[in-house]
Design a protein around this motif. Sequence first.
Motif, PDB file in Angstrom:
ATOM      1  N   ALA A  51      -5.537 -16.128   5.039  1.00  0.00           N
ATOM      2  CA  ALA A  51      -5.730 -17.194   4.048  1.00  0.00           C
ATOM      3  C   ALA A  51      -5.706 -16.631   2.623  1.00  0.00           C
ATOM      4  CB  ALA A  51      -7.056 -17.906   4.287  1.00  0.00           C
ATOM      5  N   ASP A  52      -5.980 -15.314   2.495  1.00  0.00           N
ATOM      6  CA  ASP A  52      -6.149 -14.696   1.168  1.00  0.00           C
ATOM      7  C   ASP A  52      -4.906 -13.916   0.762  1.00  0.00           C
ATOM      8  OD1 ASP A  52      -8.905 -15.501   0.687  1.00  0.00           O
ATOM      9  OD2 ASP A  52      -9.361 -14.215   2.400  1.00  0.00           O
ATOM     10  N   THR A  53      -3.785 -14.617   0.653  1.00  0.00           N
ATOM     11  CA  THR A  53      -2.563 -13.947   0.236  1.00  0.00           C
ATOM     12  C   THR A  53      -2.328 -14.243  -1.252  1.00  0.00           C
ATOM     13  OG1 THR A  53      -1.110 -15.741   0.889  1.00  0.00           O
ATOM     14  CG2 THR A  53      -1.689 -14.156   2.585  1.00  0.00           C
ATOM     15  N   CYS A  58      -2.600  -6.212   8.879  1.00  0.00           N
ATOM     16  CA  CYS A  58      -3.991  -5.778   9.061  1.00  0.00           C
ATOM     17  C   CYS A  58      -4.506  -4.949   7.885  1.00  0.00           C
ATOM     18  CB  CYS A  58      -4.127  -4.981  10.354  1.00  0.00           C
ATOM     19  SG  CYS A  58      -3.728  -5.957  11.808  1.00  0.00           S
ATOM     20  N   ASN A  59      -3.629  -4.573   6.950  1.00  0.00           N
ATOM     21  CA  ASN A  59      -4.025  -3.705   5.836  1.00  0.00           C
ATOM     22  C   ASN A  59      -4.441  -4.450   4.575  1.00  0.00           C
ATOM     23  OD1 ASN A  59      -3.967  -1.072   6.797  1.00  0.00           O
ATOM     24  ND2 ASN A  59      -1.747  -0.973   6.655  1.00  0.00           N
ATOM     25  N   ALA A  60      -4.318  -5.777   4.581  1.00  0.00           N
ATOM     26  CA  ALA A  60      -4.674  -6.590   3.407  1.00  0.00           C
ATOM     27  C   ALA A  60      -4.010  -6.030   2.148  1.00  0.00           C
ATOM     28  CB  ALA A  60      -6.185  -6.697   3.287  1.00  0.00           C
ATOM     29  N   TYR A  61      -4.843  -5.651   1.157  1.00  0.00           N
ATOM     30  CA  TYR A  61      -4.297  -5.152  -0.118  1.00  0.00           C
ATOM     31  C   TYR A  61      -4.564  -3.660  -0.292  1.00  0.00           C
ATOM     32  CZ  TYR A  61      -3.519 -10.010  -1.354  1.00  0.00           C
ATOM     33  OH  TYR A  61      -3.068 -11.303  -1.363  1.00  0.00           O
ATOM     34  N   LYS A  62      -4.743  -2.944   0.803  1.00  0.00           N
ATOM     35  CA  LYS A  62      -5.063  -1.519   0.724  1.00  0.00           C
ATOM     36  C   LYS A  62      -3.979  -0.753  -0.038  1.00  0.00           C
ATOM     37  CE  LYS A  62      -6.028   2.418   3.808  1.00  0.00           C
ATOM     38  NZ  LYS A  62      -4.744   3.144   3.841  1.00  0.00           N
ATOM     39  N   ASN A  63      -2.719  -0.962   0.360  1.00  0.00           N
ATOM     40  CA  ASN A  63      -1.597  -0.319  -0.322  1.00  0.00           C
ATOM     41  C   ASN A  63      -0.841  -1.367  -1.129  1.00  0.00           C
ATOM     42  OD1 ASN A  63      -1.751   2.434   0.857  1.00  0.00           O
ATOM     43  ND2 ASN A  63      -1.406   1.330   2.770  1.00  0.00           N
ATOM     44  N   ARG A  64      -0.566  -1.048  -2.388  1.00  0.00           N
ATOM     45  CA  ARG A  64       0.143  -1.974  -3.262  1.00  0.00           C
ATOM     46  C   ARG A  64       1.624  -1.585  -3.339  1.00  0.00           C
ATOM     47  NH1 ARG A  64      -3.227  -5.292  -6.298  1.00  0.00           N
ATOM     48  NH2 ARG A  64      -5.335  -5.151  -5.483  1.00  0.00           N
ATOM     49  N   TYR A  65       2.495  -2.599  -3.243  1.00  0.00           N
ATOM     50  CA  TYR A  65       3.941  -2.371  -3.221  1.00  0.00           C
ATOM     51  C   TYR A  65       4.686  -3.033  -4.370  1.00  0.00           C
ATOM     52  CZ  TYR A  65       3.836  -0.618   1.613  1.00  0.00           C
ATOM     53  OH  TYR A  65       3.625   0.123   2.755  1.00  0.00           O
ATOM     54  N   SER A 100      14.180  -8.714  -4.783  1.00  0.00           N
ATOM     55  CA  SER A 100      13.069  -8.233  -3.969  1.00  0.00           C
ATOM     56  C   SER A 100      12.866  -9.186  -2.796  1.00  0.00           C
ATOM     57  CB  SER A 100      11.789  -8.112  -4.802  1.00  0.00           C
ATOM     58  OG  SER A 100      11.420  -9.355  -5.342  1.00  0.00           O
ATOM     59  N   ALA A 101      11.977  -8.799  -1.923  1.00  0.00           N
ATOM     60  CA  ALA A 101      11.743  -9.548  -0.693  1.00  0.00           C
ATOM     61  C   ALA A 101      10.257  -9.842  -0.550  1.00  0.00           C
ATOM     62  CB  ALA A 101      12.239  -8.749   0.507  1.00  0.00           C
ATOM     63  N   SER A 102       9.980 -10.954   0.108  1.00  0.00           N
ATOM     64  CA  SER A 102       8.600 -11.312   0.451  1.00  0.00           C
ATOM     65  C   SER A 102       8.649 -12.154   1.718  1.00  0.00           C
ATOM     66  CB  SER A 102       7.933 -12.076  -0.693  1.00  0.00           C
ATOM     67  OG  SER A 102       8.503 -13.364  -0.817  1.00  0.00           O
ATOM     68  N   SER A 103       7.507 -12.732   2.094  1.00  0.00           N
ATOM     69  CA  SER A 103       7.488 -13.587   3.279  1.00  0.00           C
ATOM     70  C   SER A 103       6.448 -14.682   3.091  1.00  0.00           C
ATOM     71  CB  SER A 103       7.153 -12.779   4.535  1.00  0.00           C
ATOM     72  OG  SER A 103       5.765 -12.490   4.588  1.00  0.00           O
ATOM     73  N   ALA A 104       6.643 -15.773   3.817  1.00  0.00           N
ATOM     74  CA  ALA A 104       5.681 -16.875   3.753  1.00  0.00           C
ATOM     75  C   ALA A 104       4.270 -16.437   4.147  1.00  0.00           C
ATOM     76  CB  ALA A 104       6.156 -18.039   4.626  1.00  0.00           C
ATOM     77  N   PRO A 105       4.091 -15.774   5.310  1.00  0.00           N
ATOM     78  CA  PRO A 105       2.709 -15.474   5.716  1.00  0.00           C
ATOM     79  C   PRO A 105       2.001 -14.472   4.813  1.00  0.00           C
ATOM     80  CG  PRO A 105       4.289 -14.486   7.239  1.00  0.00           C
ATOM     81  CD  PRO A 105       5.059 -15.408   6.358  1.00  0.00           C
ATOM     82  N   GLN A 106       2.752 -13.689   4.039  1.00  0.00           N
ATOM     83  CA  GLN A 106       2.118 -12.678   3.189  1.00  0.00           C
ATOM     84  C   GLN A 106       1.899 -13.145   1.758  1.00  0.00           C
ATOM     85  OE1 GLN A 106       5.066  -9.709   4.924  1.00  0.00           O
ATOM     86  NE2 GLN A 106       3.421  -8.347   4.311  1.00  0.00           N
TER      87      GLN A 106
END
Length: 461
Positions: free
Chosen positions: A52-54, A422-429, A13-19
Motif C-alpha cells: 500500500a506504501d508505494t 520485500c525490500n521496500a525502500y531499502k535500496n534506492r534506484y 525509464s521503467a516502473s510498474s503498477a504494483p511498485q
Amino acid sequence: MDYVFPKNFWWGSASSAPQTEGESLRYGKSPTVWDHWFDAQPERFHQGVGPADTSTFYQNWKADIALLKQLNHNSFRTSISWARLIPDGTGEVNPEAVAFYNQVIDELLAQGITPFINLFHFDMPMVMQEKGGWESREVVDAYEHYARTCFSLFGDRVKTWFTFNEPVVPVEGGYLYDFHYPNVVDFRRAASVAYHTVLAHARAVKAWRDSGRDGEIGIILNLTPSYPRSQHPADVKAAHIADLFFNRSFLDPVLRGSYPEDLVALLREYDMLPACQPEDAACIRDGVADLLGVNYYQPRRIKCRDDAVNPASPFMPEWFFSAYEMPGRKMNPYRGWEIYERGIYDILTNLRENYGNPRCYISENGMGVENEQRFEKDGKIDDQYRIEFVREHLKWLHKGISEGSNCLGYHMWTFIDNWSWCNAYKNRYGFVSLDLDTQKRTVKRSGEWFSQTAERNGFDE
C-alpha cells in the motif's frame, strides 16, 4: 561527441503498477498476492512496509509525467494492474481504473512520451491465485481475456505492448526459492508455472494480432549471461545448464517458438516435464515476440559442483552447477550484485549471432544503493556512482550497436525511488529521490545527467 546513438533512440525509464501506484485496496482494486502475503506475514517485508506504501503515482501521475518530460524521456514503461482493471479477474471492468489509465496514457502522449505498457509485473490477482495462479489453464484463459480487454480499451493509443516482465522471477521466487508468494518449493510445479506463462504470452500475442491494431507486442526478460569459471568441460557444461534454466527457458520459446531440445531432454530424464496439450506447440510457435525487452543487472558466474547432491533434497537447478565468486569482481555492496558492464554487450551479441538479431532494447538496468541521503549536497543526491554505472553500460551498448545489434533504446530502472517487493525502500534506484514522509520528489544528479544525455542523444567520454 564520443558516443552518439542512432536517430530516434528510446531514452527513458521503467516502473510498474504494483511498485508505484499505491491505493492498493482502493478505487475498486482487488487484492493481489502481495496484498494477501503482506497481510499474512508482514515480518517478511523490510521494516514492515507493504504494497500500500508505494510512490503514490495514482495520486501524483500528472506531476510525475511532468518530471519524465523534464528528464527528456521520449518513452516510458509501466504496467496495468490486472486486479485494478478487472477486480474479479474475469468479469466486469472497473470504470475508475479505465479512467485512471486513460489519463496516464493521454498525458504521456500529450508530453511527447511514448507509452510502453506491460500487462503483468508479478502482481497476480488473489482471486486468480486461489484458482491456481499460473499452474492453472483457467488462469491462462483469464489472462487472455484481460489482455484482449486492455487492447480494446487502450490499443488505439498504446502501440508498444509487453506481455510479461521477468516471467522467470515468479517461477524462481514463488515455486523454487521461497522469496515470493505462494512460497512453494517444488520444481515440477515451477515448470508448470513457467510453461503456462509462455502459453499465456503466446495467447496475448495472438490476441494483439487479432485486434488488427497498429503497433507491436513483446516480452521483457531478465537475461543473466552465464560465465563458466574456466574452459574445463565440467565448468562449461555447468554454465550451459544454468543458461538453459534461467535464460533459454523463456528466450527460446518467445524468440524461436520452441524450447531447447537439451532442456526438454534434461527435464524428461528427471520426470519434470510439465503437462502439454496437442495444440500448445502451434500456439507457442505462433507467439514469437515482435520486440524483446532486456533487463540486465548482473552476470551469473558458474562452476561445476564439487560435492554430491543429496538425493533426498528437492530437485533444483543447482543440482547441476554451483555459483562461483570470481576473485576481483566489482561489486555493488548494497544489493550484493556484481557490476559487469560488458555483460550488456555479450547479451546483444548472443541475440545477434544466435537469435536472428531481433528488435530489442534495454528495458531495465540500474543500481540500488542504501542510505543515499548521505550523498546529499545542496539539497540534491550527488549520485556520481549511478552516472558512472549508466555511462559505462551505455559504452558497451554503443559498441554492440556499432557492430550491428538491433538495439533500439535504453530504459533505466527506475524513474522515482519506488517500493521494491520485500525490500521496500531499502535500496534506492531512481533518477528522482522520494521523501517518504512528504512524498516530495527531487531530481538527483544522475537525473540531470540522463536528461542531458537524452537531449543530446549521446555523451562525451
